[in-house]
Motif scaffolding. Structure first.
Motif, PDB file in Angstrom:
ATOM      1  N   GLN A  62       0.789  -1.240   0.000  1.00 27.61           N
ATOM      2  CA  GLN A  62       0.000   0.000   0.000  1.00 27.61           C
ATOM      3  C   GLN A  62       0.819   1.288   0.000  1.00 27.61           C
ATOM      4  OE1 GLN A  62      -1.466  -1.870   3.248  1.00 27.61           O
ATOM      5  NE2 GLN A  62      -2.048  -3.379   1.705  1.00 27.61           N
TER       6      GLN A  62
ATOM      7  N   VAL B   7     -12.570  11.323   8.216  1.00 28.15           N
ATOM      8  CA  VAL B   7     -12.287  10.810   6.871  1.00 28.15           C
ATOM      9  C   VAL B   7     -13.315   9.733   6.572  1.00 28.15           C
ATOM     10  CG1 VAL B   7     -10.654   9.574   5.412  1.00 28.15           C
ATOM     11  CG2 VAL B   7      -9.822  11.302   7.013  1.00 28.15           C
ATOM     12  N   ARG B   8     -13.983   9.866   5.441  1.00 29.72           N
ATOM     13  CA  ARG B   8     -14.996   8.885   5.071  1.00 29.72           C
ATOM     14  C   ARG B   8     -14.875   8.528   3.599  1.00 29.72           C
ATOM     15  NH1 ARG B   8     -19.072  11.852   7.561  1.00 29.72           N
ATOM     16  NH2 ARG B   8     -20.285  12.022   5.658  1.00 29.72           N
ATOM     17  N   VAL B   9     -14.801   7.248   3.292  1.00 37.34           N
ATOM     18  CA  VAL B   9     -14.748   6.783   1.907  1.00 37.34           C
ATOM     19  C   VAL B   9     -15.854   5.765   1.737  1.00 37.34           C
ATOM     20  CG1 VAL B   9     -13.363   5.604   0.158  1.00 37.34           C
ATOM     21  CG2 VAL B   9     -12.260   7.156   1.779  1.00 37.34           C
ATOM     22  N   PRO B  53      -9.100  -0.032  -1.546  1.00 35.43           N
ATOM     23  CA  PRO B  53      -9.561   0.367  -0.216  1.00 35.43           C
ATOM     24  C   PRO B  53      -8.469   0.501   0.853  1.00 35.43           C
ATOM     25  CG  PRO B  53     -11.071  -1.214  -1.164  1.00 35.43           C
ATOM     26  CD  PRO B  53      -9.893  -1.141  -2.101  1.00 35.43           C
ATOM     27  N   ALA B  54      -7.619  -0.514   1.010  1.00 34.36           N
ATOM     28  CA  ALA B  54      -6.623  -0.460   2.089  1.00 34.36           C
ATOM     29  C   ALA B  54      -5.673   0.715   1.895  1.00 34.36           C
ATOM     30  CB  ALA B  54      -5.835  -1.765   2.134  1.00 34.36           C
ATOM     31  N   THR B  56      -6.298   3.495   0.026  1.00 37.24           N
ATOM     32  CA  THR B  56      -7.029   4.761   0.073  1.00 37.24           C
ATOM     33  C   THR B  56      -7.031   5.309   1.492  1.00 37.24           C
ATOM     34  OG1 THR B  56      -8.493   4.010  -1.675  1.00 37.24           O
ATOM     35  CG2 THR B  56      -9.265   5.849  -0.367  1.00 37.24           C
ATOM     36  N   GLU B  57      -7.347   4.434   2.429  1.00 38.95           N
ATOM     37  CA  GLU B  57      -7.417   4.835   3.833  1.00 38.95           C
ATOM     38  C   GLU B  57      -6.069   5.374   4.307  1.00 38.95           C
ATOM     39  OE1 GLU B  57      -8.750   2.171   7.509  1.00 38.95           O
ATOM     40  OE2 GLU B  57     -10.010   1.987   5.738  1.00 38.95           O
ATOM     41  N   ARG B  58      -5.025   4.630   3.980  1.00 37.21           N
ATOM     42  CA  ARG B  58      -3.683   5.028   4.403  1.00 37.21           C
ATOM     43  C   ARG B  58      -3.279   6.366   3.757  1.00 37.21           C
ATOM     44  NH1 ARG B  58       1.281   0.967   4.099  1.00 37.21           N
ATOM     45  NH2 ARG B  58       0.906   0.910   6.306  1.00 37.21           N
ATOM     46  N   GLY B  61      -5.242   9.342   5.110  1.00 33.88           N
ATOM     47  CA  GLY B  61      -4.774   9.599   6.472  1.00 33.88           C
ATOM     48  C   GLY B  61      -3.452  10.355   6.482  1.00 33.88           C
TER      49      GLY B  61
END
Lengths: 86, 151
Positions: A62, B7-9, B53-54, B56-58, B61
């Motif tokens: 990631q 933060v919202r996806v 997804p994984a 995007t969050e990182r 952030g």
């Protein structure tokens, strides 16, 4: 031996015809580019997806990395076009 | 005090007014926001947004943390949608609250510029005639994001 999960997104995914594949870990010293050379021989879809390296981006566990980066201890490799969010 | 970070996806729509209210309730006195919508470029019916997804969050952030470290912010809200979004639909929201208007405005611009180049989303056009193509990344987006590093 530990494996490597490869994730494909956008047109890379479409050309290959799947969104994920698992392979035996190619070894820490192997670069992403060298792995792409190997995977390109797997199917015409792989070859098409990896033909234009200038339009290909990668992430290891990631995090964005360049294609000449060694895979190291990473468990997840993602291959995709330049991002177009926002 | 640590800023209020949201933060919202997800595929759900959002209400910009409802997102601004908690930022306005902070004691700063300055709130800036950006809303990005699906633009009708002639013949477009919708955009389909795919993401990782994984990551995007990182990535989001990290961008939010960089903004919070650089400007004196009281609050940051970032919302990014994915899925199929018709022309006119909201895609992305960035809201910032601060005691200083320049901090709120600059942080808001920084966040959207960096979201564009570092959040792993891909847009596919869906046109009224049934055709569709993946949107190409724009070099000017890289330039805009890079500008924030040169200051």
């Amino acid at each position: 031996m530990a494996g490597l999960t490869i994730l494909y997104f956008a047109w890379v995914r479409e050309r290959i015809g799947r969104d994920e594949q698992r392979i035996d870990h190619p070894g820490a010293e192997t670069s992403i580019a060298a792995l792409l050379d190997r995977l390109a021989a797997e199917s015409p879809g792989h070859a098409a997806a990896f033909a234009d390296r200038a339009r290909l981006r990668a992430a290891l566990d990631q995090r964005f990395v360049l294609l000449d980066t060694p895979i190291g201890e990473a468990r997840e490799l993602a291959l995709f076009p330049p991002v177009t969010g926002g | 005090m640590a800023p209020r970070l949201v933060v919202r996806v997800g595929p759900e729509d959002f209400d910009p007014a409802a997102e601004l209210a908690p930022l306005e309730a902070l004691p700063g006195g300055a709130v800036a926001s950006f809303t990005g919508l699906v633009r009708d470029d002639g013949g477009l019916e919708a955009l389909h947004l795919e993401h990782y997804p994984a990551m995007t969050e990182r990535q989001i952030g990290e961008i939010v943390a960089r903004a919070a470290a650089r400007w004196p912010l009281l609050g940051v809200t970032v919302i990014h949608r994915h899925g199929t979004l018709p022309v006119g639909a909201r895609i992305v929201f960035v809201g910032t609250a601060s005691s200083h208007r320049t901090a709120a405005l600059e942080a808001c611009a920084f966040l959207i510029d960096w979201l564009k180049v570092s959040a792993p989303f891909w847009k596919r056009t869906l046109r009224r005639d049934g055709s569709g193509t993946w949107v190409e990344a724009a070099a000017e987006d890289d330039d805009r994001a890079a500008r924030w590093s040169g200051e």
